[in-house]
Scaffold this motif. Structure first.
Motif, PDB file in Angstrom:
ATOM      1  N   GLY A 165       0.834  -1.201   0.000  1.00 34.45           N
ATOM      2  CA  GLY A 165       0.000   0.000   0.000  1.00 34.45           C
ATOM      3  C   GLY A 165       0.864   1.245   0.000  1.00 34.45           C
ATOM      4  O   GLY A 165       1.884   1.322  -0.684  1.00 34.45           O
ATOM      5  N   GLN A 166       0.471   2.212   0.782  1.00 32.20           N
ATOM      6  CA  GLN A 166       1.216   3.468   0.858  1.00 32.20           C
ATOM      7  C   GLN A 166       2.549   3.240   1.584  1.00 32.20           C
ATOM      8  O   GLN A 166       2.625   2.484   2.547  1.00 32.20           O
ATOM      9  CB  GLN A 166       0.390   4.530   1.592  1.00 32.20           C
ATOM     10  N   THR A 167       3.585   3.937   1.088  1.00 35.02           N
ATOM     11  CA  THR A 167       4.921   3.773   1.663  1.00 35.02           C
ATOM     12  C   THR A 167       5.566   5.124   1.920  1.00 35.02           C
ATOM     13  O   THR A 167       5.284   6.114   1.233  1.00 35.02           O
ATOM     14  CB  THR A 167       5.848   2.963   0.734  1.00 35.02           C
ATOM     15  N   VAL A 168       6.440   5.126   2.910  1.00 33.58           N
ATOM     16  CA  VAL A 168       7.323   6.258   3.170  1.00 33.58           C
ATOM     17  C   VAL A 168       8.721   5.679   3.413  1.00 33.58           C
ATOM     18  O   VAL A 168       8.859   4.487   3.710  1.00 33.58           O
ATOM     19  CB  VAL A 168       6.863   7.090   4.386  1.00 33.58           C
ATOM     20  N   ILE A 179      12.490   1.514   3.515  1.00 36.12           N
ATOM     21  CA  ILE A 179      11.158   1.928   3.044  1.00 36.12           C
ATOM     22  C   ILE A 179      10.130   1.196   3.904  1.00 36.12           C
ATOM     23  O   ILE A 179      10.202  -0.032   4.073  1.00 36.12           O
ATOM     24  CB  ILE A 179      10.976   1.582   1.554  1.00 36.12           C
ATOM     25  N   TYR A 180       9.176   1.935   4.449  1.00 34.74           N
ATOM     26  CA  TYR A 180       8.171   1.357   5.334  1.00 34.74           C
ATOM     27  C   TYR A 180       6.783   1.555   4.746  1.00 34.74           C
ATOM     28  O   TYR A 180       6.471   2.588   4.140  1.00 34.74           O
ATOM     29  CB  TYR A 180       8.238   2.004   6.721  1.00 34.74           C
ATOM     30  N   GLU A 181       5.915   0.516   4.958  1.00 30.36           N
ATOM     31  CA  GLU A 181       4.512   0.582   4.528  1.00 30.36           C
ATOM     32  C   GLU A 181       3.684   1.144   5.671  1.00 30.36           C
ATOM     33  O   GLU A 181       3.882   0.774   6.840  1.00 30.36           O
ATOM     34  CB  GLU A 181       4.023  -0.820   4.161  1.00 30.36           C
ATOM     35  N   ILE A 182       2.756   2.042   5.340  1.00 34.05           N
ATOM     36  CA  ILE A 182       1.916   2.649   6.379  1.00 34.05           C
ATOM     37  C   ILE A 182       0.462   2.237   6.143  1.00 34.05           C
ATOM     38  O   ILE A 182       0.005   2.106   5.003  1.00 34.05           O
ATOM     39  CB  ILE A 182       2.059   4.174   6.385  1.00 34.05           C
ATOM     40  N   LYS A 183      -0.256   2.015   7.270  1.00 35.01           N
ATOM     41  CA  LYS A 183      -1.670   1.614   7.192  1.00 35.01           C
ATOM     42  C   LYS A 183      -2.585   2.823   7.311  1.00 35.01           C
ATOM     43  O   LYS A 183      -3.498   3.016   6.522  1.00 35.01           O
ATOM     44  CB  LYS A 183      -1.979   0.601   8.295  1.00 35.01           C
ATOM     45  N   ASP A 184      -2.298   3.612   8.298  1.00 35.52           N
ATOM     46  CA  ASP A 184      -3.088   4.825   8.526  1.00 35.52           C
ATOM     47  C   ASP A 184      -2.128   6.006   8.495  1.00 35.52           C
ATOM     48  O   ASP A 184      -1.013   5.901   7.999  1.00 35.52           O
ATOM     49  CB  ASP A 184      -3.804   4.732   9.876  1.00 35.52           C
ATOM     50  N   GLU A 190       6.823   8.943  14.642  1.00 37.19           N
ATOM     51  CA  GLU A 190       6.418   7.535  14.651  1.00 37.19           C
ATOM     52  C   GLU A 190       7.249   6.722  13.652  1.00 37.19           C
ATOM     53  O   GLU A 190       7.592   5.556  13.904  1.00 37.19           O
ATOM     54  CB  GLU A 190       4.927   7.410  14.327  1.00 37.19           C
ATOM     55  N   LEU A 191       7.577   7.348  12.534  1.00 35.43           N
ATOM     56  CA  LEU A 191       8.416   6.653  11.555  1.00 35.43           C
ATOM     57  C   LEU A 191       9.817   6.415  12.121  1.00 35.43           C
ATOM     58  O   LEU A 191      10.425   5.353  11.894  1.00 35.43           O
ATOM     59  CB  LEU A 191       8.504   7.463  10.257  1.00 35.43           C
ATOM     60  N   VAL A 192      10.336   7.399  12.858  1.00 39.59           N
ATOM     61  CA  VAL A 192      11.643   7.217  13.496  1.00 39.59           C
ATOM     62  C   VAL A 192      11.595   6.049  14.471  1.00 39.59           C
ATOM     63  O   VAL A 192      12.507   5.209  14.539  1.00 39.59           O
ATOM     64  CB  VAL A 192      12.083   8.508  14.195  1.00 39.59           C
ATOM     65  N   LYS A 233       3.064  11.703   4.114  1.00 40.42           N
ATOM     66  CA  LYS A 233       2.196  11.304   3.018  1.00 40.42           C
ATOM     67  C   LYS A 233       2.876  10.214   2.201  1.00 40.42           C
ATOM     68  O   LYS A 233       4.072   9.980   2.322  1.00 40.42           O
ATOM     69  CB  LYS A 233       1.893  12.513   2.126  1.00 40.42           C
ATOM     70  N   ASN A 234       2.066   9.563   1.388  1.00 40.48           N
ATOM     71  CA  ASN A 234       2.577   8.483   0.558  1.00 40.48           C
ATOM     72  C   ASN A 234       3.721   8.991  -0.341  1.00 40.48           C
ATOM     73  O   ASN A 234       3.584  10.003  -1.032  1.00 40.48           O
ATOM     74  CB  ASN A 234       1.450   7.920  -0.309  1.00 40.48           C
ATOM     75  N   GLY A 235       4.874   8.289  -0.314  1.00 44.06           N
ATOM     76  CA  GLY A 235       6.018   8.665  -1.137  1.00 44.06           C
ATOM     77  C   GLY A 235       6.981   9.595  -0.472  1.00 44.06           C
ATOM     78  O   GLY A 235       8.032   9.916  -1.055  1.00 44.06           O
ATOM     79  N   ASP A 236       6.707  10.073   0.762  1.00 46.74           N
ATOM     80  CA  ASP A 236       7.632  10.964   1.454  1.00 46.74           C
ATOM     81  C   ASP A 236       8.934  10.236   1.791  1.00 46.74           C
ATOM     82  O   ASP A 236       8.946   9.022   2.059  1.00 46.74           O
ATOM     83  CB  ASP A 236       6.998  11.500   2.739  1.00 46.74           C
ATOM     84  N   ILE A 237      10.030  11.019   1.791  1.00 42.55           N
ATOM     85  CA  ILE A 237      11.344  10.499   2.196  1.00 42.55           C
ATOM     86  C   ILE A 237      11.849  11.396   3.313  1.00 42.55           C
ATOM     87  O   ILE A 237      12.085  12.585   3.115  1.00 42.55           O
ATOM     88  CB  ILE A 237      12.342  10.497   1.026  1.00 42.55           C
ATOM     89  N   LEU A 238      12.033  10.809   4.503  1.00 41.93           N
ATOM     90  CA  LEU A 238      12.505  11.555   5.663  1.00 41.93           C
ATOM     91  C   LEU A 238      14.010  11.356   5.793  1.00 41.93           C
ATOM     92  O   LEU A 238      14.488  10.218   5.896  1.00 41.93           O
ATOM     93  CB  LEU A 238      11.785  11.069   6.929  1.00 41.93           C
ATOM     94  N   GLN A 239      14.750  12.466   5.771  1.00 41.91           N
ATOM     95  CA  GLN A 239      16.213  12.419   5.873  1.00 41.91           C
ATOM     96  C   GLN A 239      16.626  12.925   7.245  1.00 41.91           C
ATOM     97  O   GLN A 239      16.302  14.057   7.628  1.00 41.91           O
ATOM     98  CB  GLN A 239      16.851  13.295   4.792  1.00 41.91           C
ATOM     99  N   ILE A 240      17.334  12.059   7.994  1.00 37.96           N
ATOM    100  CA  ILE A 240      17.852  12.446   9.306  1.00 37.96           C
ATOM    101  C   ILE A 240      19.351  12.683   9.154  1.00 37.96           C
ATOM    102  O   ILE A 240      20.115  11.750   8.890  1.00 37.96           O
ATOM    103  CB  ILE A 240      17.583  11.359  10.363  1.00 37.96           C
TER     104      ILE A 240
END
Length: 802
Positions: A165-168, A179-184, A190-192, A233-240
């Motif tokens: 489904g949707q991924t970030v 890459i992680y799949e998100i449900k809601d 939370e992604l961290v 959102k779907n397709g976001d890339i978080l850079q730490i």
């Protein structure tokens, strides 16, 4: 062998093990039949379909207690049935699988080889009779270890794996970047947490989200995760991002030290606080030069300073013990390693930070120093500092004739000065950016070191400026091209070229000067210079100073006398001295000497013989090639020619040039001027003893030597050797006299053959007969050369044996 849980549902194919004990001890293994009945001995069929294992044990124990008096039972499960399930969707190998009845959803997924790259891990569905009875989120199992949703399967169950489904994505300084799949909805924090949290080097305040907007444009959202949160959102890339590599409020020690690394900076920190003694350094440190690299500005601009470690350690209160600032870096040198190589990264950084239109803060030193090369230009660097950075100058350095090439910052033109660094004021002279220092050895040529500088001076010349190069030729130690110094005079050029040679004529020299008349027309003038009075004569572009040589000056030449002379040895000679004079100096010949067999060797003739041998080798190779290319030659003849040519090549390769000159020594000893020889450097005269042999070589039945008999001629000795062979060329047979001269072995007078008289020591040579039309007709010339060289070599060996 897995223990059967109490909730296990009994079905057809399962085996129930009943152990009876009491009046009788027996064990029964009973298989549940297809209609769900268990045929229990002594009781009859029992319907167990749909029961779990706990219920089965309770029911069977109750029936046995009621119907079988005095008998007790222990009930367990034996072999379990297999079930057939379906694994569909994004499985690696979708299909039908027969698995154990104890299997759960994950067991079936493993049996199918896992999931594909586009499979969803968070929405795996278990369908039973067309309805979804359970949903498995593998993230709970993989990340949290929660197996509550991993239910047990029944026959006919369908496991459906939908697409992802949707991924970030998250990358950078987290424990599990992926890459992680998100449900809601999912926030950045939370992604961290989903990625295992931050690494110790993470800097959440400077995080960033790469996002594709609703209009299809890529955007960037800066985020301080310490102060706020952001819904992804779907397709976001978080850079730490990590914290900066630069360590603040510290100084760094590296290089030739035992414990390199950082030290906490404090006000008043000095070099000796970081390096308290030589004990913290590795063996053999360079205490005269260490480098302090300092970041002066926020933009990373670097300057460098010299540290005199030895003086700083011995006198901590001196100026050598520099005060340190945050972000300083101390580089300690090894006395045995190349300082220029070790400091190359600093030199490259100084080059890269240099603004356009300025020179980088570097300096070059070449010549007789320990480590020539390019060095950082430290603050207030002097000539002595640069020499110290390069490991020091060698003891044979010419300290009075050092050159420094300096570039003008505006025009970049190079000017060259000569320095006498024995003067204290010159040692303290400041070095400027891009300066090049040249230090020469006292007794070595300077042209190799100056090659690049001379090239630069020639390249910068144009219509407005003459080339700043002068030349010196003749009797000086190091003639060649030299830079035209500022206000250069004759004595400057003489000093640079090492001074006058021993053979120099010190009273007079000559300057050749090119003078511009009008336009592009030049005139060349020659000017005589009195070296005794006019050493301060100025020099100009392209001047050529010629130092003359003393008339009749020459090096001492030597010749060698060997063999039957009264005083053999090596004798120095003067120009024009003859062989007769050398023999007289050597005490004349012994009574046992054979002057007619004298061997006179000259080096120039040896070189000429080597060239002739090489030419004949080339001709023979070409002749063999031509024979192989001619189809008209018979096969047997072709083979014979190839063998002959190979034999010739072998003889030539083994032949050693001797450089023999045929002389008439008896006539020389009689004082005949026409026979005498003017001696040259390296000449050798070998006088053998009188010998009594006649040698016969070549195409005879037996090559050998015979005792000399006065009444016999060459024909007689050939007969003694068995006569001519089948392939002998009788007409071209010749005699090599013991003095090296060659004559035919017979002549004709009125068709009457007259055979040559031979003397002791002569050699008779019979060549091979070659067809005049053959390309190998040069056989005769080759054989003559080979036999002459062999005869000379044999004579030399005889003299050596004596």
């Amino acid at each position: 062998n897995v223990p059967v849980p109490a909730e296990y549902v009994i079905g057809p194919g399962d085996t129930v093990v009943v152990k009876f004990y009491g009046k009788e001890d027996t064990t029964e293994e009973i298989v549940v039949d297809r209609d769900g009945s268990l045929q229990l001995p002594g009781i009859g069929p029992i319907n167990v379909i749909g029961m779990n294992f706990r219920e089965l044990k309770t029911k069977l124990n109750k029936l046995i207690d009621e119907q079988m008096i005095g008998v007790k039972a222990s009930i367990s499960m034996g072999a379990l049935r297999s079930i057939r399930v379906f694994v569909l969707g994004e499985a690696y190998r979708p299909g039908t699988y027969t698995i154990s009845s104890l299997s759960n959803i994950t067991n079936a997924i493993f049996a199918s080889g896992g999931v594909t790259k586009v499979a969803s891990l968070r929405n795996i569905q278990l369908k039973r009779k067309g309805k979804i009875v359970s949903t498995l989120d593998l993230y709970d199992l993989l990340i949290k270890g929660d197996t509550t949703e991993d239910v047990r399967l029944l026959p006919g169950d369908v496991i459906f794996i939908p697409p992802v489904g949707q991924t970030v994505a998250i990358r950078g300084e987290v424990q599990r970047p992926a890459i992680y799949e998100i449900k809601d909805q999912l926030t950045a924090r939370e992604l961290v947490q989903l990625a295992g949290g931050y690494t110790p080097a993470a800097y959440p305040k400077a995080s960033r989200v790469d996002r594709v907007s609703a209009s299809g444009e890529r955007t960037v959202v800066d985020q301080n995760l310490k102060a706020s949160d952001l819904t992804l959102k779907n397709g976001d890339i978080l850079q730490i991002y990590p914290v900066l590599k630069q360590v603040e409020d510290s100084v760094v020690l590296r290089g030739h030290v035992d414990r390199p690394g950082g030290f906490t900076w404090r006000a008043g920190l000095k070099v000796t606080d970081v390096i308290p003694s030589v004990d913290v350094l590795k063996p053999n440190p360079d205490l005269s030069f260490a480098l302090l690299r300092r970041v002066e500005r926020e933009d990373g601009y670097v300057t460098t300073y010299r540290i005199e470690l030895g003086r700083a350690l011995s006198a901590p209160n001196s100026s050598a013990n520099l005060s340190l600032k945050p972000r300083d870096e101390i580089i300690v040198m090894n006395y045995s390693d190349n300082n220029a190589m070790a400091l190359r990264p600093v030199v490259n950084q100084l080059r890269m930070q240099t603004p356009v239109g300025e020179f980088p803060k570097i300096a070059t030193i070449r010549g007789t120093v320990k480590f020539p090369g390019i060095y950082p230009l430290t603050q207030a660097m002097t000539f002595e500092d640069l020499v110290s950075a390069s490991g020091g100058a060698f003891a044979n350095s010419d300290r009075k004739n050092v050159l420094i090439a300096r570039r003008d910052p505006k025009s970049t033109r190079v000017t060259v000065r000569r320095l006498d660094v024995t003067q204290p004021v010159i040692k303290a002279m400041h070095i400027l950016p891009r300066d090049e220092v040249y230090i020469f050895a006292v007794n070595e040529d300077r042209q190799y070191i100056l090659q690049q500088l001379i090239w630069s001076l020639k390249i910068q010349a144009d219509k407005t400026e003459d080339v700043q190069v002068v030349s010196i030729r003749g009797a000086v130690k190091f003639p060649g091209d030299y830079p035209l110094l500022t206000d250069m005079k004759i004595n400057d050029l003489l000093a640079l070229s090492g001074g006058l040679a021993e053979s120099a004529y010190s009273l007079s020299a000559e300057i050749t000067r090119r003078e511009l008349l009008t336009g592009d027309e030049y005139r060349v003038n020659h000017m005589a210079v009195d070296l005794a009075k006019n050493l301060n004569t100025p020099l100009f572009s392209r001047d050529v100073l010629v130092i003359k040589q003393i008339s009749n000056w020459q090096d001492v030449f030597e010749v060698q006398l060997e063999g039957e002379v009264n005083f053999p040895g090596i004798y120095p000679i003067k120009a024009g001295e003859n062989l007769s004079q050398i023999i007289e100096r050597a005490g004349g010949l012994k009574d046992s000497a054979d002057p007619m067999a004298a061997i006179f060797l000259r080096e120039s003739l040896k070189q000429r013989e080597a060239e002739i041998i090489q030419r004949y080798q080339k001709q023979i190779n070409e002749a063999i090639t031509q024979n192989n290319e001619k189809n008209k030659i018979a096969e047997e003849e072709l083979a014979e020619l190839s063998v002959a040519g190979t034999e010739m090549l072998g003889q030539l390769e083994s032949a050693e040039p001797s450089g023999r000159l045929v002389i008439n020594l008896p006539e020389i000893l009689k004082g005949k001027d026409y026979a005498d020889i003017e001696m040259r450097d390296g000449d050798r005269l070998i006088i053998p003893r009188q010998i009594q042999e006649i040698s016969v070589l070549g195409e005879v039945q037996q090559t050998t030597a015979h005792l000399f008999q006065r009444r016999h001629n060459a024909k007689h000795y050939i007969n003694l050797s068995g006569g001519f062979s089948r392939v002998a060329d009788k007409s071209k047979t010749y005699v090599i006299a013991r003095d090296g001269s060659v004559e035919p072995f017979r002549k004709r007078f009125l068709f009457i053959p007259i055979y040559k008289k031979v003397d002791a020591g002569d050699t008779i040579v019979v060549p091979r007969d070659i067809d005049p039309t053959s390309p190998l007709i040069i056989w005769g010339q080759v054989s003559r050369i080979v036999f002459q060289l062999a005869t000379t070599a044999a004579a030399l060996q005889t003299v050596g044996a004596l």
